[in-house]
Motif scaffolding. Structure first.
Motif, PDB file in Angstrom:
ATOM      1  N   GLU A   1       0.913  -1.159   0.073  1.00 12.95           N
ATOM      2  CA  GLU A   1       0.021  -0.160   0.004  1.00 12.95           C
ATOM      3  C   GLU A   1       0.917   1.419  -0.200  1.00 12.95           C
ATOM      4  O   GLU A   1       0.399   2.451  -0.511  1.00 12.95           O
ATOM      5  N   LYS A   2       2.092   1.083   0.565  1.00 11.61           N
ATOM      6  CA  LYS A   2       2.887   2.275   0.792  1.00 11.61           C
ATOM      7  C   LYS A   2       2.599   3.570   1.227  1.00 11.61           C
ATOM      8  O   LYS A   2       2.694   4.723   0.932  1.00 11.61           O
ATOM      9  N   VAL A   3       1.854   3.263   2.498  1.00 11.17           N
ATOM     10  CA  VAL A   3       1.254   4.434   3.174  1.00 11.17           C
ATOM     11  C   VAL A   3       1.782   4.604   4.359  1.00 11.17           C
ATOM     12  O   VAL A   3       1.724   5.350   5.356  1.00 11.17           O
ATOM     13  N   ALA A   4       3.137   3.586   4.644  1.00  6.30           N
ATOM     14  CA  ALA A   4       3.955   3.962   5.712  1.00  6.30           C
ATOM     15  C   ALA A   4       5.375   3.910   5.402  1.00  6.30           C
ATOM     16  O   ALA A   4       5.817   3.069   4.128  1.00  6.30           O
ATOM     17  N   PRO A   5       6.194   4.603   5.698  1.00  5.22           N
ATOM     18  CA  PRO A   5       7.669   4.389   5.215  1.00  5.22           C
ATOM     19  C   PRO A   5       8.590   3.286   5.647  1.00  5.22           C
ATOM     20  O   PRO A   5       8.159   2.850   6.615  1.00  5.22           O
ATOM     21  N   ALA A   6       9.559   2.998   4.712  1.00  7.75           N
ATOM     22  CA  ALA A   6      10.135   1.809   5.208  1.00  7.75           C
ATOM     23  C   ALA A   6      11.058   2.294   6.397  1.00  7.75           C
ATOM     24  O   ALA A   6      11.242   3.441   6.530  1.00  7.75           O
ATOM     25  N   VAL A   7      11.305   1.382   7.112  1.00 13.91           N
ATOM     26  CA  VAL A   7      11.956   1.598   8.495  1.00 13.91           C
ATOM     27  C   VAL A   7      13.548   1.567   8.254  1.00 13.91           C
ATOM     28  O   VAL A   7      13.956   0.109   7.849  1.00 13.91           O
ATOM     29  N   PRO A   8      14.358   2.432   8.529  1.00 12.59           N
ATOM     30  CA  PRO A   8      15.793   2.299   8.482  1.00 12.59           C
ATOM     31  C   PRO A   8      16.297   1.320   9.440  1.00 12.59           C
ATOM     32  O   PRO A   8      15.640   1.215  10.495  1.00 12.59           O
ATOM     33  N   PRO A   9      17.327   0.806   9.150  1.00 12.53           N
ATOM     34  CA  PRO A   9      18.019   0.080   9.931  1.00 12.53           C
ATOM     35  C   PRO A   9      18.587   0.908  11.323  1.00 12.53           C
ATOM     36  O   PRO A   9      19.476   1.930  10.846  1.00 12.53           O
ATOM     37  N   THR A  10      18.157   0.836  12.384  1.00 10.63           N
ATOM     38  CA  THR A  10      18.239   1.859  13.535  1.00 10.63           C
ATOM     39  C   THR A  10      18.307   1.129  14.851  1.00 10.63           C
ATOM     40  O   THR A  10      17.531   0.286  14.953  1.00 10.63           O
ATOM     41  N   SER A  11      18.952   1.683  15.792  1.00 14.52           N
ATOM     42  CA  SER A  11      19.013   1.165  17.080  1.00 14.52           C
ATOM     43  C   SER A  11      17.970   1.784  17.944  1.00 14.52           C
ATOM     44  O   SER A  11      17.760   1.548  18.988  1.00 14.52           O
ATOM     45  N   ASP A  12      17.220   2.934  17.238  1.00 16.41           N
ATOM     46  CA  ASP A  12      16.178   3.669  17.922  1.00 16.41           C
ATOM     47  C   ASP A  12      14.849   2.995  17.788  1.00 16.41           C
ATOM     48  O   ASP A  12      14.166   3.088  16.695  1.00 16.41           O
ATOM     49  N   LEU A  13      14.409   2.327  18.885  1.00 16.66           N
ATOM     50  CA  LEU A  13      13.124   1.640  18.694  1.00 16.66           C
ATOM     51  C   LEU A  13      12.185   2.484  18.646  1.00 16.66           C
ATOM     52  O   LEU A  13      10.894   2.130  18.377  1.00 16.66           O
ATOM     53  N   THR A  14      12.195   3.791  18.663  1.00 19.56           N
ATOM     54  CA  THR A  14      11.021   4.712  18.821  1.00 19.56           C
ATOM     55  C   THR A  14      10.764   5.614  17.289  1.00 19.56           C
ATOM     56  O   THR A  14      10.148   6.301  17.400  1.00 19.56           O
ATOM     57  N   TRP A  15      11.829   5.105  16.518  1.00 17.23           N
ATOM     58  CA  TRP A  15      11.853   5.734  15.127  1.00 17.23           C
ATOM     59  C   TRP A  15      10.232   6.052  14.615  1.00 17.23           C
ATOM     60  O   TRP A  15      10.163   7.199  14.133  1.00 17.23           O
ATOM     61  N   PRO A  16       9.361   5.184  14.530  1.00 13.51           N
ATOM     62  CA  PRO A  16       7.869   5.482  14.093  1.00 13.51           C
ATOM     63  C   PRO A  16       7.491   6.432  14.911  1.00 13.51           C
ATOM     64  O   PRO A  16       6.644   7.499  14.382  1.00 13.51           O
ATOM     65  N   PHE A  17       7.271   6.506  16.261  1.00  6.06           N
ATOM     66  CA  PHE A  17       6.846   7.520  16.922  1.00  6.06           C
ATOM     67  C   PHE A  17       7.501   8.969  16.656  1.00  6.06           C
ATOM     68  O   PHE A  17       6.719   9.883  16.673  1.00  6.06           O
ATOM     69  N   SER A  18       8.822   8.818  16.459  1.00  4.36           N
ATOM     70  CA  SER A  18       9.293  10.424  15.939  1.00  4.36           C
ATOM     71  C   SER A  18       8.941  10.366  14.787  1.00  4.36           C
ATOM     72  O   SER A  18       8.894  11.873  14.564  1.00  4.36           O
ATOM     73  N   GLN A  19       8.729   9.842  13.824  1.00  4.86           N
ATOM     74  CA  GLN A  19       8.017  10.043  12.543  1.00  4.86           C
ATOM     75  C   GLN A  19       6.636  10.958  12.823  1.00  4.86           C
ATOM     76  O   GLN A  19       6.209  11.937  12.317  1.00  4.86           O
ATOM     77  N   PHE A  20       5.875  10.667  13.530  1.00  2.00           N
ATOM     78  CA  PHE A  20       4.597  11.029  13.962  1.00  2.00           C
ATOM     79  C   PHE A  20       4.658  12.072  14.665  1.00  2.00           C
ATOM     80  O   PHE A  20       4.034  13.189  14.095  1.00  2.00           O
ATOM     81  N   VAL A  21       5.461  12.419  15.660  1.00  2.00           N
ATOM     82  CA  VAL A  21       5.515  13.714  16.470  1.00  2.00           C
ATOM     83  C   VAL A  21       6.165  14.755  15.537  1.00  2.00           C
ATOM     84  O   VAL A  21       5.916  16.095  15.716  1.00  2.00           O
ATOM     85  N   ALA A  22       7.051  14.350  14.755  1.00  2.00           N
ATOM     86  CA  ALA A  22       7.891  15.434  13.668  1.00  2.00           C
ATOM     87  C   ALA A  22       6.749  15.842  12.476  1.00  2.00           C
ATOM     88  O   ALA A  22       6.991  16.638  11.765  1.00  2.00           O
ATOM     89  N   GLY A  23       5.353  15.022  12.348  1.00  2.00           N
ATOM     90  CA  GLY A  23       4.509  15.513  11.414  1.00  2.00           C
ATOM     91  C   GLY A  23       4.696  14.827  10.055  1.00  2.00           C
ATOM     92  O   GLY A  23       4.138  15.090   9.078  1.00  2.00           O
TER      93      GLY A  23
END
Length: 378
Positions: A204-226
Motif C-alpha cells: 500500500e506504501k502508506v507507511a515509510p520503510a523503517v531504516p536500520p536503526t537502534s532507535d526503537l522509537t523511530w516510528p513515534f518520532s516520525q509521528f511527532v515530527a509530522g
C-alpha cells in the motif's frame, strides 16, 4: 536507596524525580537516587545486576516481561497491608499481571491498551473525518492513502511484535501465544495478518520503510515530527507526544477488522530486588511511588494511565479532547497481553529481523519461522 527504571525522554526522567521527592517528603529518612536507561537496555542490565547480587533495591517490572523476570523480585504479599497498599483499589488485570505463581512481586502504577494517536491537523487539511470508536480497517487504509504524499505518510509502522498484535487480533483474532502458553507465530492466521501489516509498507506504501536503526522509537518520532499522520502507541506516550508535536493530537481505538476493534493491555509497576538488604524501606518507598498522589501527578503529566482506578480521571482530565470515549472503548475491547517465559528473547529476535521483514527484504513467512525456531515454544 537506588531506584532503577527505564525511560524514553528527559520529561519522563523529570516526572520520576518529582515522584522520588514525594517519597522523601513522606519518609524523610529515605532518599532515592533515580537511575535510568533505555527500554531495550533495561531488560539486559537489571537481570544481570540481580544475578550478580548488586541490583538497586527498587526495580521497574512490566507485566509482559514478568513471567521471565519476576522471579528476581521479592514476594510482597506480607508487606502490603502494613504499608497501606490495598490491591482492590487497582485495576485487577494489571495486579494479576504482576504476580508470579499467584504471588505479588510488584505493585502497579500504570496499565493500558495499545491505541492510535493521530494528527488532527493533518486530517482536517485533508478534509477527512477524524477517527472515532467504530472506524474500520478499510477506513483506516483509505485515510492513510489520502494522507500519503511525497515524504508525508499516513501511518508509521513499528516492525515489532507488541505493535503488530493489535492489528492481528482485530483482523482475524490471531495472537502470538496460545491459551496453553505456547508461542504460535507460525499459526496461519497470525502469518496472514502479519503479512497484511507488512503490506502497509510494501504494497500500500502508506507507511515509510523503517531504516536500520537502534532507535526503537523511530516510528513515534516520525509521528511527532509530522511526517506520519498516525501511529500506534500507548497512553503512557502522551507526555512525549504533547511536548514534541506541533499539531493537535487525537486518540482513537485500533480500527475494526473482521474480528472487531481489539487491543491488548499491559502495564508496569515496581518491586524489590531479591538482593535488597533494606526491603522494608524499599516497600515504604514503593507505597508512595504507587500511591494516590504520585499516580495523580503521573496521570496529569500524561506519563501514566493510572493502575489506581480512582486516579484515572486525572489522565482523562489532562489528555486531549475525545480521549475518554476512545480509551474506554479500547479498554473494553482489550485482553491482558499473554506472553511466554522467553518473551524478552522473542522481542529481541523481532527487533533483529523485523525491519527487513516489514520492508520486504525478507518474506514474512520466513521471518516468523526464524523467530519461532530460535525463540522456542515457551
Amino acid at each position: 536507596m537506588t531506584w532503577f527504571m527505564w525511560s524514553g525522554s528527559d520529561e519522563e526522567v523529570m516526572a520520576w524525580k518529582v515522584v522520588s521527592d514525594m517519597v522523601t517528603a513522606t519518609h524523610p529518612d529515605i532518599t532515592l537516587t533515580f537511575q535510568t536507561t533505555s527500554w531495550s537496555d533495561y531488560w539486559t542490565k537489571f537481570p544481570a545486576q540481580v544475578d550478580r547480587g548488586n541490583a538497586p533495591c527498587i526495580l521497574g517490572m512490566q507485566s509482559m516481561r514478568n513471567p521471565q523476570f519476576g522471579n528476581r523480585l521479592r514476594p510482597l504479599d506480607s508487606m502490603l497491608a502494613s504499608n497501606d497498599v490495598e490491591l482492590s483499589q487497582f485495576d485487577k488485570s494489571i495486579v494479576d499481571g504482576l504476580k508470579v505463581n499467584g504471588t505479588q512481586v510488584a505493585v502497579p502504577y500504570d496499565f493500558g491498551p495499545r491505541i492510535m494517536f493521530y494528527n488532527k491537523t493533518a486530517f482536517a487539511k485533508a478534509g477527512l473525518a477524524e477517527p472515532k470508536p467504530g472506524w474500520t480497517m478499510d477506513e483506516f487504509l483509505a485515510d492513510a492513502k489520502k494522507l500519503t504524499s511525497g515524504s508525508q505518510y499516513g501511518f508509521a509502522a513499528y516492525p515489532y511484535l507488541d505493535f503488530v498484535v493489535p492489528f492481528t487480533r482485530s483482523l482475524n483474532g490471531a495472537l502470538p501465544v496460545s491459551d496453553r502458553g505456547q508461542l504460535q507465530l507460525t499459526d496461519p492466521r497470525f502469518r496472514q495478518a502479519s503479512q497484511w501489516y507488512a503490506g502497509l509498507v510494501q504494497k500500500e506504501k502508506v507507511a515509510p520503510a523503517v531504516p536500520p536503526t537502534s532507535d526503537l522509537t523511530w516510528p513515534f518520532s516520525q509521528f511527532v515530527a509530522g511526517r506520519a499522520a498516525m501511529v500506534v502507541t500507548g497512553p503512557w506516550d502522551l507526555i512525549n507526544a504533547k511536548r514534541l508535536a506541533r499539531f493537535d493530537i487525537g486518540i482513537a481505538p485500533i480500527p475494526a477488522g473482521a474480528n472487531g476493534s481489539k487491543s491488548v493491555t499491559a502495564g508496569s509497576g515496581f518491586g524489590i530486588s531479591a538482593n535488597c538488604k533494606t526491603p522494608d524501606k524499599a516497600m515504604q518507598a514503593i507505597s508512595v511511588i504507587t500511591g494516590p498522589e504520585a499516580q495523580q501527578y503521573l496521570a496529569e503529566q500524561g506519563r501514566a494511565f493510572p493502575a489506581r482506578k480512582a486516579q484515572q480521571e486525572f489522565w482523562y482530565r489532562n489528555a486531549v479532547p475525545g480521549a475518554k470515549k476512545s480509551m474506554d472503548a479500547a479498554v473494553r475491547s482489550s485482553v491482558p497481553y499473554a506472553t511466554t517465559k522467553s518473551w524478552n528473547k522473542v522481542n529481541q529476535l523481532f527487533t533483529k529481523y523485523g525491519v527487513p521483514a516489514t520492508n520486504g527484504q525478507v518474506p514474512v513467512d520466513q521471518f516468523l519461522n526464524t523467530v519461532q525456531q530460535q525463540a522456542g515454544a515457551r
